[in-house]
Design an enzyme around this catalytic site. Structure first.
Site, PDB file in Angstrom:
ATOM      1  N   SER A  41       0.807  -1.221   0.000  1.00 42.01           N
ATOM      2  CA  SER A  41       0.000   0.000   0.000  1.00 42.01           C
ATOM      3  C   SER A  41       0.840   1.271   0.000  1.00 42.01           C
ATOM      4  CB  SER A  41      -0.951   0.013   1.195  1.00 42.01           C
ATOM      5  OG  SER A  41      -0.246   0.192   2.406  1.00 42.01           O
ATOM      6  N   LYS A  95       0.769   4.461   6.773  1.00 43.44           N
ATOM      7  CA  LYS A  95       0.209   5.362   5.758  1.00 43.44           C
ATOM      8  C   LYS A  95       0.879   6.727   5.860  1.00 43.44           C
ATOM      9  CE  LYS A  95      -2.890   2.203   4.733  1.00 43.44           C
ATOM     10  NZ  LYS A  95      -2.789   1.385   3.510  1.00 43.44           N
TER      11      LYS A  95
END
Length: 230
Positions: A41, A95
Site C-alpha cells: 500500500s 500510511k
C-alpha cells in the site's frame, strides 16, 4: 535442596540478562521500534519485505505498553509516514498523513486538493520499480511526484485496478487526521475507514533498516539498507 539452590543461582546469574530484556521491551514499546511491511500500500516508498524503523516518541513519550502519553510531543505533519491501528479492525497500518485537523480534502481523478488548492504533480520514474513483487510488476503502473507542502514524494497509480479515485470534499475534525497510501489504487486508507485520531498514532516511520526480497529467496536488497523514507 541442591536443585532449588541451583535454580536460585541461575536466576541471580541471569538477572542482568532479564533486566536487559525488560528494558529493551520497554524501549521498543515507548521510544523506538521496527516493523516488517507485508503489503504494497505504500509502494514505491516502502516495498514489501522492508523492515522500517519507527520513532515512537515523535508525537509524545508514552508509558510503556499503554497509550497513555507523558508528553504531547510534536504534531503529525503533512507528508509524515505514520503507524497506527486501523479504525476498522485494529490491524497495524503504515500510511502517509495527507490531511491535518481543519483541512478540507478532496480527490478528483487521483489528484488531491487541500483547502481548495490542487497539489503539484509531475510524471516520474521510481528506482524501486525493479524491486516490486513480480505480481505488481505484471500490472500497468505509473509514477508521479506529489508535493505536500515543501516535501515531495513518489506515488504509484495502477489504472486498471478498481479503486476510489475521486471523492467529495471532507473536512478533517479536530484531533484527527486523513491518511492515504502512496500506492493510491492499492491502499485501504481514510477513503474507506475514515479519520484517524491523534491519540492512536503510534509513531513516525523514518528509515528502512533492511529489506529482503521474497520473490528471490529472501535475498537482501542491500541498496535499501538504512535508506531514508522521505
Amino acid at each position: 535442596m541442591k536443585l532449588l539452590r541451583r535454580l536460585l543461582d541461575e536466576v541471580v546469574a541471569n538477572k542482568s540478562l532479564l533486566l536487559f530484556l525488560g528494558l529493551m521491551l520497554m524501549f521498543r514499546s515507548a521510544v523506538a521500534d521496527w516493523m516488517q511491511v507485508p503489503t504494497g500500500s505504500m509502494n514505491p516508498t516502502i516495498v514489501e519485505g522492508d523492515r522500517i524503523l519507527v520513532d515512537k516518541a515523535a508525537y509524545g513519550l508514552r508509558v510503556p505498553f499503554t497509550n497513555v502519553r507523558l508528553t504531547h510531543g510534536g504534531d503529525p505533519q503533512r507528508g509524515d509516514i505514520v503507524i497506527f491501528p486501523s479504525p476498522k479492525d485494529g490491524t497495524t497500518l503504515v500510511k502517509r498523513v495527507v490531511g491535518l485537523p481543519g483541512d478540507t480534502i478532496t480527490l478528483r481523478g487521483e489528484r488531491l486538493y487541500i483547502n481548495g488548492a490542487a497539489l503539484d504533480y509531475a510524471s516520474t520514474q521510481s528506482s524501486a520499480d525493479a524491486q516490486l513483487p513480480i505480481a505488481t510488476r505484471g500490472e500497468q503502473r505509473e509514477y508521479f511526484t506529489e508535493t505536500l507542502g515543501d516535501a515531495a514524494h513518489a506515488i504509484m497509480v495502477l489504472p486498471r485496478r478498481n479503486a476510489m479515485r475521486s471523492f467529495a470534499p471532507v473536512t478533517v475534525p479536530a484531533g484527527q487526521y486523513f491518511m492515504m497510501g502512496d500506492s493510491r489504487d492499492n491502499s485501504e486508507d481514510s477513503r474507506y475507514f475514515g479519520f484517524v485520531p491523534r491519540e492512536t498514532i503510534v509513531g513516525r516511520a523514518y528509515r528502512v533498516a533492511y529489506s529482503l526480497d521474497a520473490d528471490r529467496w529472501y535475498r537482501p536488497r542491500t541498496d535499501r539498507f538504512f535508506s531514508p523514507l522521505n
